[in-house]
Design a protein around this motif. Structure first.
Motif, PDB file in Angstrom:
ATOM      1  N   ALA A 143      -2.434  -9.307   6.137  1.00  0.00           N
ATOM      2  CA  ALA A 143      -2.572  -7.858   6.278  1.00  0.00           C
ATOM      3  C   ALA A 143      -3.909  -7.459   6.885  1.00  0.00           C
TER       4      ALA A 143
ATOM      5  N   ASP B 108       3.857  -7.915  -2.569  1.00  0.00           N
ATOM      6  CA  ASP B 108       3.199  -8.844  -3.483  1.00  0.00           C
ATOM      7  C   ASP B 108       3.549  -8.474  -4.915  1.00  0.00           C
TER       8      ASP B 108
ATOM      9  N   LEU C 210       1.780  -4.166   4.090  1.00  0.00           N
ATOM     10  CA  LEU C 210       1.625  -4.901   2.829  1.00  0.00           C
ATOM     11  C   LEU C 210       1.733  -3.937   1.652  1.00  0.00           C
TER      12      LEU C 210
ATOM     13  N   LEU D 203      -1.214 -13.166   1.593  1.00  0.00           N
ATOM     14  CA  LEU D 203      -0.691 -11.896   2.089  1.00  0.00           C
ATOM     15  C   LEU D 203      -1.822 -10.960   2.510  1.00  0.00           C
TER      16      LEU D 203
END
Lengths: 513, 346
Positions: free
Chosen positions: A317, A437, A349, A313
């Motif tokens: 990002a 996340d 993100l 992630l």
């Protein structure tokens, strides 16, 4: 509300008790006269939403802070702890929710921090190392005592925190959400350790958000709500209905994935993304990862800690660089763009660690909420106060942040509300794709339900959602599609009708162990 | 849960107490106290004339302190400002004396405006070197600026061979008169240097409170990782603050050499420490993210008015050093009380 805390049955000797304990911070009353008993050799679970006062009560019981009113009774006599060292010397230790380790020091030095074993020639490092190894064996964790803590993944750091509390031989052990960063296997080991401690007569207070998890080990449970104790029950009487009724006061369902609409075009496409280890080790944390997410689709990436989810992630990002592969956002290759440019194109993100990566502690709630969308209220050289205020109030309302207003200090919010601020900050940028996340780490079921509702609503409006988690239950109640990640690769892909066991098996987790 | 939004509005602000007021406005109250005490001790202190003279002394430190504030807000430190000040002064002096181009056999006498512009550019460049070292090469700010501090001072000494440029007034024949305008002239009775300080303070204040850059600066000083992930160009912010600090040092160097009508390579020694002191007395946190231009200005005036007051009442300059040190320690103590109490609430 129906269970009156005082009418509880006698369950063995009370070793530590709080009587009418209250704690106020200025105008805010964190605890309003709580009675709480800890029984010898038993596990008491403390449930409660964020901001209910759980952590405050535990900090009082372990001497970290002092109550404004009320008494602490240890072995039948009233005591006042000067500080946490005082409490520790009397056999009470605590595992904090937020990690309190020195990242630059080794595992060994962290475990013996403040109570180093002294030999004739100074600190007896060999003995410390031996004891550390023994503790790690007990926790079935392969961590070298000389590794600096900063090189461990979050779950392992949590293990070190637990080992530190275990190393003191306390009579009373308080665990403030010890499992929030642990994998299922690690949780199993922890529970084994807890049962072991119980049989040795150690009393344990266990703070949790997970009912299922707590039910495995608890002897009784207490619910705190808004600084007062609202329910008490022995293990036999605790079930989901009791839990939900007392926790939130109404029936909550984390629900099922949003439906009744079709997905749009592919919003984000990952092609063979490979990311080398950011610390320079000779392997890839993400290995030829490919994924398409359509507008309106909620995709869950399930995996253990260290599976490479965070690195994936962060690469998408723009914080980490991929060594090979393509990241395509709505038809445009964005690998060369900066984080700001990606945000401007609609990619957001919500990072894993909200203290370290999400929030600016020196700024207010409002300034944190508007941080990622400053351009939206800047005209020419200057920011527009009114436009910013409107954006902040809109965000506070949309993500339902419980705060005294945009001007409040970010530290005055509870963990769940801080998380909502981080989510609100990224939603304020009007993203087309949002990646979250582990957003439910350390937040309660009520806040989690609200986050899910919010995501479901935005997904229906065409937002593509990537949700990374280590909780199977979450995948099943939010995701249209579940990707299982293991050692940087996709090890399986399921739709939302799959069983929990299948997902866990694919993650490399051995369910039986 | 959703009905709890924006409840308990403004309760924290309602609890005003005298202690809190004194704590938050401490620099202001300290300044008032200093003025009151010295006015009582000396009849010459509380006069418009004296205030303007003192203010023109403060101008040098004040300009340096604003640059330092930007750097400290970013969580850094700039030890090179005193040396950049000296280097800029010397460069300006050299340009006023004429630049000899031996290859062409001519001597260039740039007009004063060009001298000012070139000097500012030089300061900005040296500052940018700091910024690049810190932002791109990850050299700790303390070390990078310590190194540049020595290099800049050394270059200033090399350029002049350790001597001082004395005659900076230029000559009418060469068309480069007017350098003393900055240090000596007044507009409406106010020294130009004070007006320069006021102008810079207003611009910096606006930048910090109203511009996107100001928000970026506070955010990256408070939590660089979070700012980075929120799309703040943290490297650019870092390079910019050191560049601005270098440029402001050059401005201070111009003002100083204009006030003295001389430029020496040892000017401004330890000025960086005075600038840091002003920022700290003004309530900024050395860890970054907290601080205001208003506070820093108050801090600069506290230091300036205190040391000038001690001179006026005839206290030994050794005592001045002791007093200044005590004020700094007291200010830091207050800072930790203020920020400590906030942190504990969290």
């Amino acid at each position: 509300m129906t269970d009156i805390p005082n009418a509880k049955p006698d369950l063995g000797e009370v070793v530590l008790a709080a009587r009418n304990v209250a704690k106020s911070y200025g105008q805010i009353h964190a605890l309003k006269g709580v009675n709480f008993d800890i029984h010898r050799g038993q596990v008491t679970t403390l449930f409660g939403e964020n901001g209910a006062g759980k952590s405050t009560l535990m900090k009082i019981l372990s001497g970290v802070i002092q109550p404004t009113a009320g008494q602490i009774i240890l072995d039948g006599a009233a005591v006042a702890f000067d500080n946490s060292t005082d409490a520790r010397n009397r056999g009470i230790s605590i595992i904090h929710q937020e990690l309190s380790l020195a990242p630059n020091l080794s595992v060994r030095d962290n475990i013996f921090m403040g109570r180093e074993i002294m030999g004739p020639g100074g600190v007896d490092f060999a003995e410390e190392e031996r004891q550390t190894r023994k503790l790690m064996e007990g926790l079935e964790e392969d961590i070298d005592p000389l590794t600096p803590v900063e090189e461990l993944r979050l779950g392992q750091q949590q293990i070190v925190e637990i080992a530190r509390a275990l190393s003191v031989d306390s009579r009373i052990l308080i665990m403030d959400e010890p499992t929030s960063a642990l994998s299922a296997t690690e949780v199993e080991v922890l529970f084994k350790v807890i049962r072991d401690l119980k049989s040795k007569g150690v009393s344990i207070v266990y703070i949790s958000h997970h009912l299922e998890e707590a039910l495995q080990i608890t002897d009784h449970a207490v619910v705190l709500r808004d600084g007062t104790m609202t329910a008490y029950a022995p293990r036999a009487e605790i079930d989901l209905e009791w839990f939900v009724r007392n926790m939130v006061g109404e029936n909550y369902d984390l629900g099922s994935p949003p439906g009744g609409y079709g997905f749009g075009n592919v919003a984000l496409s990952l092609r063979d993304v490979t990311v080398p280890d950011p610390k320079g080790a000779d392997f890839n944390v993400v290995d030829r990862f490919s994924l398409d997410v359509r507008a309106g689709e909620v995709v869950c990436i399930y995996g253990l800690m260290g599976a490479g989810r965070t690195e994936l992630l962060e690469t998408v990002a723009g914080r980490l660089r991929a060594s090979t592969g393509e990241v395509v956002l709505e038809g445009l290759e964005i690998s060369h763009l900066t984080i700001a440019e990606r945000i401007a194109r609609g990619l957001a993100l919500v990072p894993e660690d909200r203290q370290r990566d999400g929030l600016v502690q020196t700024m207010t709630v409002g300034q944190n909420l508007s941080l990622a969308s400053i351009a939206a209220f800047t005209k020419g050289l200057f920011t527009q106060k009114k436009a910013e205020q409107a954006l902040i109030e809109d965000s506070i309302r949309k993500v339902t942040v419980k705060t005294s207003g945009g001007g409040a200090a970010i530290g005055s919010l509870s963990g769940g509300n801080q998380q909502k601020v981080v989510i609100g900050k990224m939603l304020a940028t009007n993203p087309r794709v949002i990646m979250l996340d582990e957003p439910s780490r350390g937040i309660d079921i009520g806040a989690k339900a609200e986050v899910f509702k919010l995501l479901a609503e935005r997904a229906k409006q065409g937002l593509a959602v990537i949700y990374s988690t280590s909780e199977v239950g979450e995948c099943l109640s939010i995701a249209h599609r579940i990707i299982v990640m293991h050692k940087g690769r996709i090890s399986a892909e399921f739709d939302s009708t799959v069983s929990k066991e299948k997902i866990m098996a694919a993650s490399g987790e051995s369910v039986a162990a | 849960m959703s009905d709890t939004t924006i409840s308990r509005a403004a309760t924290p602000k309602a609890s005003f107490s005298l202690g809190r007021l004194l704590l938050e406005g401490r620099a202001f109250f300290a300044l008032i106290a200093i003025i009151a005490v010295f006015s009582f001790l000396s009849p010459n202190y509380l006069t418009v004339g004296n205030f303007l003279i003192m203010a023109s002394h403060v101008a040098i430190y004040g300009i340096l302190a604003i640059g330092m504030l930007l750097v400290i807000l970013n969580g850094g430190i700039d030890l090179s400002v005193g040396s950049i000040l000296a280097l800029s002064g010397v460069m300006a002096g050299a340009m006023m004396q004429g630049i000899e181009l031996q290859a062409l056999g001519i001597i260039l006498y740039p007009p004063v405006w060009a001298v000012v512009v070139l000097t500012c550019v030089l300061g900005a460049l040296v500052g940018a070197v700091n910024g690049v070292l810190i932002a791109w090469f990850k050299v700790p700010a303390f070390v990078a600026t310590l190194g540049v501090m020595y290099v800049a001072r050394g270059v200033a000494l090399l350029l002049t061979n350790g001597l001082t440029y004395n005659n900076l007034s230029g000559s009418a024949d060469l068309g480069n008169t007017g350098f003393d305008w900055l240090g000596f002239n007044r507009l409406g009775g106010v020294p130009i240097s004070v007006l320069v300080l006021a102008g810079i303070a207003v611009l910096a204040g606006l930048m910090l409170s109203r511009s996107a850059f100001g928000r970026w600066l506070y955010a990256s000083g408070g939590n660089e990782r979070a700012a980075d992930l929120s799309g703040v160009p943290v490297r650019r912010v870092k390079i910019t603050v050191y560049t601005l600090s270098g440029m402001l040092s050059a401005v201070a160097g111009l003002v100083l050499s204009s006030q003295l009508t001389s430029a020496g390579p040892t000017a401004g020694t330890t000025y960086e420490l005075t600038a840091i002191a002003a920022v700290v007395i003004g309530g900024a946190a050395l860890t970054g993210g907290r601080g205001t231009v208003r506070g820093t200005m108050l801090g600069a005036f506290v230091i300036g008015f205190l040391s000038d007051g001690l001179v006026i009442i005839g206290v030994s300059s050794y005592w001045q050093t002791v007093f200044t040190g005590a004020v700094i320690v007291l200010a830091v103590l207050m800072n930790s009380i203020q920020y400590g109490s906030r942190a504990r609430k969290g």
